[in-house]
Design an enzyme around this catalytic site. Structure first.
Site, PDB file in Angstrom:
ATOM      1  N   HIS A 131     104.257  32.883  93.350  1.00 28.41           N
ATOM      2  CA  HIS A 131     103.935  32.958  94.780  1.00 28.41           C
ATOM      3  C   HIS A 131     102.713  32.057  95.014  1.00 28.41           C
ATOM      4  CE1 HIS A 131     102.173  34.949  98.384  1.00 28.41           C
ATOM      5  NE2 HIS A 131     103.383  35.413  98.619  1.00 28.41           N
ATOM      6  N   ASP A 208     100.508  38.974  87.997  1.00 28.42           N
ATOM      7  CA  ASP A 208     100.682  39.264  89.412  1.00 28.42           C
ATOM      8  C   ASP A 208     101.789  40.314  89.509  1.00 28.42           C
ATOM      9  OD1 ASP A 208     101.630  39.387  91.992  1.00 28.42           O
ATOM     10  OD2 ASP A 208     101.633  37.217  92.328  1.00 28.42           O
ATOM     11  N   GLN A 211     105.298  42.436  93.019  1.00 28.85           N
ATOM     12  CA  GLN A 211     106.703  42.834  93.177  1.00 28.85           C
ATOM     13  C   GLN A 211     107.180  43.743  92.049  1.00 28.85           C
ATOM     14  OE1 GLN A 211     108.288  42.321  95.883  1.00 28.85           O
ATOM     15  NE2 GLN A 211     107.112  40.672  96.824  1.00 28.85           N
ATOM     16  N   LYS A 234     103.141  47.036  99.742  1.00 33.02           N
ATOM     17  CA  LYS A 234     104.497  46.889  99.176  1.00 33.02           C
ATOM     18  C   LYS A 234     104.895  48.149  98.413  1.00 33.02           C
ATOM     19  CE  LYS A 234     103.811  41.916  98.413  1.00 33.02           C
ATOM     20  NZ  LYS A 234     104.407  41.298  99.585  1.00 33.02           N
ATOM     21  N   CYS A 372     106.758  32.071 100.726  1.00 30.43           N
ATOM     22  CA  CYS A 372     105.466  31.709 100.112  1.00 30.43           C
ATOM     23  C   CYS A 372     105.653  31.326  98.649  1.00 30.43           C
ATOM     24  CB  CYS A 372     104.433  32.826 100.244  1.00 30.43           C
ATOM     25  SG  CYS A 372     104.142  33.331 101.927  1.00 30.43           S
TER      26      CYS A 372
HETATM   27  N1  C6P Z   1     104.927  38.422  98.981  1.00 32.57           N
HETATM   28  C1  C6P Z   1     106.962  38.350 100.312  1.00 32.57           C
HETATM   29  O1  C6P Z   1     107.580  38.440 101.369  1.00 32.57           O
HETATM   30  P1  C6P Z   1      99.568  40.013  99.530  1.00 32.57           P
HETATM   31  O2  C6P Z   1      99.950  39.180 100.716  1.00 32.57           O
HETATM   32  O3  C6P Z   1      98.202  39.676  99.011  1.00 32.57           O
HETATM   33  O4  C6P Z   1      99.781  41.475  99.744  1.00 32.57           O
HETATM   34  O5  C6P Z   1     100.612  39.641  98.362  1.00 32.57           O
HETATM   35  C2  C6P Z   1     100.776  38.310  97.981  1.00 32.57           C
HETATM   36  C3  C6P Z   1     101.847  38.189  96.964  1.00 32.57           C
HETATM   37  C4  C6P Z   1     101.508  37.819  95.677  1.00 32.57           C
HETATM   38  N2  C6P Z   1     102.414  37.748  94.701  1.00 32.57           N
HETATM   39  C5  C6P Z   1     103.711  38.019  94.933  1.00 32.57           C
HETATM   40  C6  C6P Z   1     104.691  37.956  93.801  1.00 32.57           C
HETATM   41  C7  C6P Z   1     104.131  38.379  96.222  1.00 32.57           C
HETATM   42  O6  C6P Z   1     105.415  38.652  96.436  1.00 32.57           O
HETATM   43  C8  C6P Z   1     103.180  38.443  97.271  1.00 32.57           C
HETATM   44  C9  C6P Z   1     103.603  38.752  98.675  1.00 32.57           C
HETATM   45  C10 C6P Z   1     105.499  38.745 100.283  1.00 32.57           C
HETATM   46  O7  C6P Z   1     107.500  37.984  99.274  1.00 32.57           O
HETATM   47  C11 C6P Z   1     104.746  38.161 101.439  1.00 32.57           C
HETATM   48  S1  C6P Z   1     104.600  36.415 101.341  1.00 32.57           S
END
Ligand code: C6P
Length: 414
Positions: A131, A208, A211, A234, A372
């Site tokens: 991401h 990370d 997910q 999430k 993203c």
């Molecule tokens: N992905 C998606 O629709 P934040 O925004 O900080 O809570 O998470 C960022 C982030 C980082 N790593 C991974 C693997 C992610 O999937 C995400 C967030 C969302 O897939 C919003 S772009």
């Protein structure tokens, strides 16, 4: 509907759905089918009520005063930290830092470890599944410090090439920053083996887990990762809260990310002594209510059981994949052997945004775009995909509604 899986506990999805008031919404005259859980999952009533209770009975600033409300809020906030510790099986609560989310957690490591400890010529290994949150901070560091980024390639199924991974290491490698589960494709990376390999060469690992943490049990001591990041929103929790787990030795050695109140022991105009971990990394008034809400979300997920959630979602994904494969004119992007509950796809001759718009007319929420993760789109030569992402409160009936919606898209564009 109840699903019984071999060796897995029963998940009573009908009862679970009653815990989520938003799932009763009617959108464009149709019952909502919410399949955008990878972007943000929904909040159960228990978490909503915990937030209301906090605001009605417990709110004050934390760590600052001796009055009843401040002590209550502090106790509940630190109680939430302990819940996160247990959730991740971290050794100590001081290894849990509250952040705004995964993005801020990774930026914290970039500043605290990367800026403070890395120099020109040092190397960081990323994967082609990352991401933007796990790419852009490291690019900023590369520009500032002359650090070199190496990228692990993937195959056409969306799996990282393990031999190429091993070749990314050399004497200058200082960090492996890797996603546990790809948000764009659903690939589950073999993080245990990859962490073990990095450690055999003395390289620390940041995972990370944005997910992964909502969908499978995570044990940071078993993984032995050095850092692990995830987001509350999430995980059926509030927005504006997330977590960075870090091994105490690393956190002690790192520089604070931001300066301000609560992260200090003493301040004069000449000098500041920083607070102990985790407070050294929590400058200013934190998202107190959101942290307590995250604690309630963890309680809720654990009452269902992460193993049961993973098994149920696996079955749902298998059903959706099978149904989608049986349709003409659909290409599934990302078909790794190990996948989490994400289905990225293209409808032949139809822009993903049109797919999303027509599905929305049917009351079905999916995400369309680059998620993203633009390098993933570039790898598959697409500008965007349509993405359905499932949670434990989704059902086979909802998968059927998705397939009917896609059939309608095909009809309209025929
Ligand atoms: N992905 C998606 O629709 P934040 O925004 O900080 O809570 O998470 C960022 C982030 C980082 N790593 C991974 C693997 C992610 O999937 C995400 C967030 C969302 O897939 C919003 S772009």
């Amino acid at each position: 509907m109840s699903v019984v899986l071999a060796d897995a506990p029963v998940l009573n999805v009908d009862a679970i759905r009653r815990d989520f008031p938003i799932l009763d919404l009617v959108v464009n005259g149709k019952p909502l089918v919410y399949l955008d859980n990878a972007a943000s999952s929904q909040m159960p009533q228990a978490v909503i009520e915990r937030l209301v209770h906090y605001q009605q009975h417990e709110h004050a600033n934390i760590h600052r005063a001796v009055h009843y409300l401040s002590e209550t809020a502090t106790r509940e906030f630190e109680g939430a930290r302990e819940k996160v510790r247990r959730f991740l099986n971290a050794k100590e609560a001081r290894e849990i830092i509250f952040t705004r989310g995964t993005t801020e957690a990774i930026n914290l490591v970039m500043h605290g470890y990367g800026r403070a400890h890395l120099a020109a010529g040092d190397e960081i290994i990323l994967s082609s599944l990352e991401h933007h949150s796990n790419i852009v901070p490291w690019q900023m560091l590369a520009i500032e410090k002359g650090v070199v980024l190496r990228v692990i390639p993937m195959n056409d199924e969306g799996e990282l090439l393990q031999e190429a991974f091993r070749k990314c290491f050399n004497a200058n490698t200082r960090l492996l920053a890797l996603t546990h589960v790809s948000n764009a494709l659903g690939t589950v990376n073999p993080v245990q083996a990859m962490i073990d390999h990095a450690h055999s060469l003395g390289v620390p690992v940041l995972i990370d887990g944005a997910q992964a943490a909502p969908h499978k049990a995570v044990d940071v001591q078993a993984l032995d990762c050095d850092f692990y990041a995830f987001s509350g929103h999430k995980l059926c929790g509030p927005t504006g809260i997330g977590v960075l787990y870090g091994k105490a030795d690393w956190l002690e050695a790192m520089q604070p990310y931001q300066g301000g109140g609560d992260m200090i022991l003493s301040v004069t105009f000449e000098k500041t002594d920083y607070n102990v971990i985790p407070y050294k990394f929590e400058a200013g008034t934190p998202a107190i209510a959101a942290a307590i809400g995250l604690g309630a979300a963890i309680d809720y997920l654990q009452s269902i059981g992460l193993e049961a959630i993973e098994a149920y979602e696996h079955e749902l994904l298998a059903y959706a994949t099978e149904r989608m494969k049986a349709m003409d004119g659909i290409r599934i992007i990302g078909q790794a052997k190990e996948k989490s509950a994400v289905l990225s796809f293209e409808v032949s001759g139809v822009h993903p945004h049109d797919v999303g718009t027509i599905l929305n007319d049917e009351g079905i929420a999916i995400r369309t775009g680059h998620h993203c993760a633009q390098p993933v789109m570039q790898r598959f030569h697409v500008p965007a995909t349509a993405r359905a992402s499932f949670a434990f409160y989704n059902t086979r009936d909802e998968v059927d509604r998705l397939m009917e919606g896609i059939a309608k898209v095909r009809e309209i564009f025929a």
